[in-house]
Design an enzyme around this catalytic site. Structure first.
Site, short mmCIF file in Angstrom:
data_model
loop_
_atom_site.label_atom_id
_atom_site.label_comp_id
_atom_site.label_asym_id
_atom_site.label_seq_id
_atom_site.Cartn_x
_atom_site.Cartn_y
_atom_site.Cartn_z
N ASP A 86 -28.91 25.63 19.78
CA ASP A 86 -27.99 26.52 20.48
C ASP A 86 -28.62 27.05 21.77
O ASP A 86 -29.85 26.97 21.96
CB ASP A 86 -27.62 27.69 19.55
CG ASP A 86 -26.20 28.17 19.74
OD1 ASP A 86 -25.66 27.98 20.84
OD2 ASP A 86 -25.63 28.75 18.79
N ASP B 130 -16.62 27.59 20.21
CA ASP B 130 -16.69 28.57 19.12
C ASP B 130 -15.30 28.91 18.59
O ASP B 130 -15.17 29.56 17.58
CB ASP B 130 -17.35 29.86 19.62
CG ASP B 130 -18.86 29.80 19.51
OD1 ASP B 130 -19.38 28.83 18.92
OD2 ASP B 130 -19.53 30.71 20.03
C1 GLA Z 1 -23.29 30.64 18.99
C2 GLA Z 1 -22.74 29.35 18.45
C3 GLA Z 1 -22.12 29.59 17.10
C4 GLA Z 1 -23.16 30.17 16.17
C5 GLA Z 1 -23.74 31.42 16.77
C6 GLA Z 1 -24.91 31.93 15.96
O1 GLA Z 1 -22.27 31.53 19.29
O2 GLA Z 1 -21.83 28.78 19.33
O3 GLA Z 1 -21.61 28.40 16.56
O4 GLA Z 1 -24.16 29.23 15.91
O5 GLA Z 1 -24.21 31.21 18.09
O6 GLA Z 1 -25.42 33.09 16.46
#
Ligand code: GLA
Length: 732
Positions: A462, A532
């Site tokens: 990430d 997301d």
């Molecule tokens: C980001 C990612 C999510 C998740 C969160 C975890 O927002 O896009 O899918 O992994 O971080 O903190």
């Protein structure tokens, strides 16, 4: 100018001018023609559908010539791709062809037009590479500084393409967090259409570094001459299409040079990222298929390997990680037929616990208060259930509240002499990837994890913050403008080192959702998290746009809860499944909260997805009915290479009583083959009229099938959504 140099250069160009050369770079369906006469500027004569041999000479003698790579200095009034400042302050450059070479680099044919400035010892090499079996040609430039002092690059685009005016439309993606990949299609108008990114670390939340140009009016998915251009770069970019007073639009694409003047020492080479070009006369879907085929074969990590069906813990438990909870999720996904469980954020931290997004990034040791058996206990739990285990990390980042930052406050991106700006959670910071010590640290994060847990099969990588303030505590004062570029070189270097050591690992590129969907980073990653936002209806739109440039195999698409956690919309499970099954299928839900009936539907869907997975993940995409057309339905299909199998998707996008939806014609089938229709994920009390029947490919492409607008369900289950997934199998 020094008289001696002038005379020498005149002699040099006179000697070279004798040899003229036409370079014809072709792919199965496209041609690119460059004239590279020694001692002259190289010229681009043609790019488009493949030329018949018999036409080449006539085209060459009649084509409107454009500079193959326009350079600033002796050409000042039009947009240029390269502009420099010599050590003596002179700002003019005029690279002339010295030779042309043809090499095989990493097994791929590369043609290079070697140029040298008329006066200064600056070399510019213009490269064109083809990818056998695909219709993509990419181009990039190497600039070599042979001057005694520093050469400063003020602009250093990857490539230039003139496009004949007419009714040319550009298709591009825009958006933001949770709304990535929105499709915009607009006619080119006089002036500059600029698509750019300044995030610093991720580059595809907002605009995208890829475009299409429909040459003959409003974009059509299946027909019409269309050019695709993708800048293969993960950092800041700038794509300009300048419509000036000439007969041409001028496309110039490359790294965004804003605040990024690049200083080159003597002997240094600056290599731009490649700009991938493709052309199809089968419309925007045709260009997508070209990019997808090329991407799977040559770019994407493991583009030939089927992706596992996974459960990710994020939306199911967020930061509430503990061993019984993880083990239960492992059980659940295994029992539904899944193949991988991914533990998301929240598993690490020592002195500072990771219970929310405001602490502990950088402290990549397992939090044994949450997971007493550590990662090994989970890997072995997964192993016992016959599935694989994956884990989330965000290694390029830290928090002000972390042991890492306490120890290395100088490792973060920060304007010298100021406090850094913080991001997510009010405490997040970006590590300075231009610093080799930081690079080693990031490699070690993965290395330690993998050494301690060789059973880890998948990493979700990430990146939840961009570069918000300019400054490196590592780069010297006169190299501060290198930050954006050196940061990305650092990241790429880290990725290369990790890939060299762990070639089989599956790695997802996530960046607050879809912030890293680009062909610059995908050689190191197997897939990306599209967004997301897991709301199935909005995903229809986002995945539609994203599919313009990226294949389904790379698009992580998960079944999540209802009401949805981002839009709070309640969408029936059937529709959520049908949307997720058009990409790389996964789940992102707490199975404990699902009914047995829901689990059963997922179990059946997973089993079916395994059957159609090769077609979805390796097949050719035909987008049939765009959700953006506002006709109440979106539809697309994948067709296997041999046209023996296909999968058709149909999603209603709005509900009105007695509405009229178009009947969707199929595409890409073999007109002479006969296909049997099977509906997947059926929830209706009665089968479709076409269930089990056979139709010719011709009929399906001429007429399509009549799809009922609603589902035949018991009264208490009726709802305002409808979707269908049909499998087509050729019968002998
Ligand atoms: C980001 C990612 C999510 C998740 C969160 C975890 O927002 O896009 O899918 O992994 O971080 O903190």
């Amino acid at each position: 100018m020094d008289k001696r140099i002038f005379i020498l250069s005149l002699i040099a160009s006179a000697g070279l001018a004798a040899s003229a050369e036409t370079i014809n770079i072709s792919t199965p369906a496209t041609s690119l023609i460059v004239r590279a006469d020694r001692g002259a500027e190289p010229e681009l004569l043609y790019y488009g559908a493949r030329l018949a041999d018999a036409d080449v000479d006539a085209v060459v003698s009649t084509a409107k010539a454009h500079p193959a790579y326009p350079v600033y200095g002796m050409r000042t009034q039009s947009e240029t791709a390269l502009s420099v400042r010599h050590a003596d302050g002179n700002m003019a450059l005029r690279p002339l062809v010295t030779s042309v070479s043809r090499d095989s680099v990493d097994g791929l044919p590369v043609t290079t037009v070697h140029m040298r400035d008329q006066i200064y010892p600056v070399e510019v090499n213009l490269n064109y590479r083809t990818y056998p079996g695909t219709d993509v040609i990419d181009t990039w430039v190497d600039v070599v500084n042979g001057e005694k002092g520093e050469l400063v690059l003020d602009r250093y685009a990857s490539g230039y393409l003139p496009v004949r005016r007419g009714d040319v439309w550009v298709s591009h993606l825009y958006g933001s967090w949770a709304n990535e990949g929105r499709l915009m299609q607009e006619p080119l108008q006089p002036g500059i259409k600029r698509i750019k990114n300044n995030d610093g670390a991720r580059n595809s939340h907002t605009a995208h570094a890829e475009i299409m140009l429909s040459l003959d009016g409003r974009p059509n998915e299946l027909h019409g001459p269309t050019i695709g251009a993708a800048l293969c770069y993960g950092g800041n970019y700038r794509i300009d299409i300048d419509t000036d007073d000439s007969e041409y639009h001028h496309l110039i694409a490359g790294i965004n040079e804003a605040n990024s003047a690049y200083h080159m020492r003597r002997g240094e080479t600056f290599t731009t990222p490649p700009l991938a070009l493709t052309y199809s006369d089968e419309g925007t879907s045709g260009v997508s298929r070209n990019f997808h085929r090329w991407g799977r074969k040559y770019k994407l990590a493991h583009g030939d390997r089927e992706r596992k069906i996974l459960l990710n813990s994020w939306e199911g438990v967020y930061f509430d990680i503990n061993e019984p909870g993880m083990t239960a999720m492992i059980d659940d996904i295994a029992s539904m037929g899944g193949e991988l469980f991914v533990m998301d954020d929240g598993w690490f931290g020592g002195k500072y616990q990771r219970n929310s997004d405001n602490a502990a990034l950088g402290d990549w040791t397992v939090d044994t208060r949450k997971l007493p058996g550590g990662v090994p206990a989970l890997v072995s739990a997964a192993d016992k259930r016959g599935i694989k285990f994956g884990i989330w990390i965000e290694p390029e980042m830290t928090n002000t509240v972390s042991e890492l930052y306490e120890k290395h406050p100088d490792w973060v991106v920060c304007p010298p002499g100021r406090d850094p700006l913080t991001g997510r959670g009010g405490t997040q910071l970006v590590l300075d990837m231009s610093n080799p010590e930081v690079q080693d640290f990031v490699v070690k994060v993965v290395d330690d994890l993998m050494t301690e847990n060789p059973g880890i099969d998948y990493i979700k990588w990430d990146a939840n913050m961009g570069i918000q303030n300019h400054g490196s505590l590592y780069l010297p004062a006169d190299r501060q403008s290198h930050l954006y570029i050196d940061w990305h070189r650092g990241l790429e270097d880290v990725c290369r080192r990790i890939r060299a050591k762990y070639p089989d690992l599956t790695i997802q590129a996530c960046a607050s959702g879809g912030g890293r969907a680009n062909w610059g980073v995908l050689p190191y990653f197997d897939e990306f998290w599209v967004s997301d936002n897991t709301d199935a209806l909005q995903r229809v739109y986002m995945q539609w746009g994203t599919s313009y440039f990226f294949p389904a195999i790379a698009m992580a698409s998960h079944i999540s809860a209802a009401p949805n956690h981002q839009t709070f919309r309640t969408i029936p499970l059937k529709y959520r499944i049908d949307v997720a099954m058009s990409g790389r299928l996964g789940m992102e839900i707490q199975p404990r909260n699902m009914t047995d009936e829901e689990k059963d539907l997922c179990r059946r869907a997973i089993a079916r997805y395994k059957e159609i997975r090769p077609v979805v993940q390796f097949g050719d995409l035909y987008r049939l009915q765009s959700p953006y057309d506002g006709r109440g339905v979106a539809s697309l299909m994948y067709v296997a290479d041999d046209k023996d199998e296909a999968v058709f998707y149909w999603y209603k996008t709005e509900e009105f009583v007695n509405q009229h939806l178009p009947r969707v014609r199929m595409a890409g089938l073999d007109p002479d083959k006969t296909y049997r229709i099977t509906e997947l994920n059926r929830v209706d009390n009665t089968p479709l009229d076409c269930e089990g029947l056979t139709f010719s490919g011709k009929y399906l492409m001429d007429n399509g099938l009549e799809i009922p607008y609603t589902h035949d369900l018991d009264y208490h289950k009726l709802n305002d959504y409808a979707s269908r997934v049909l499998r087509l199998e050729a019968v002998r």
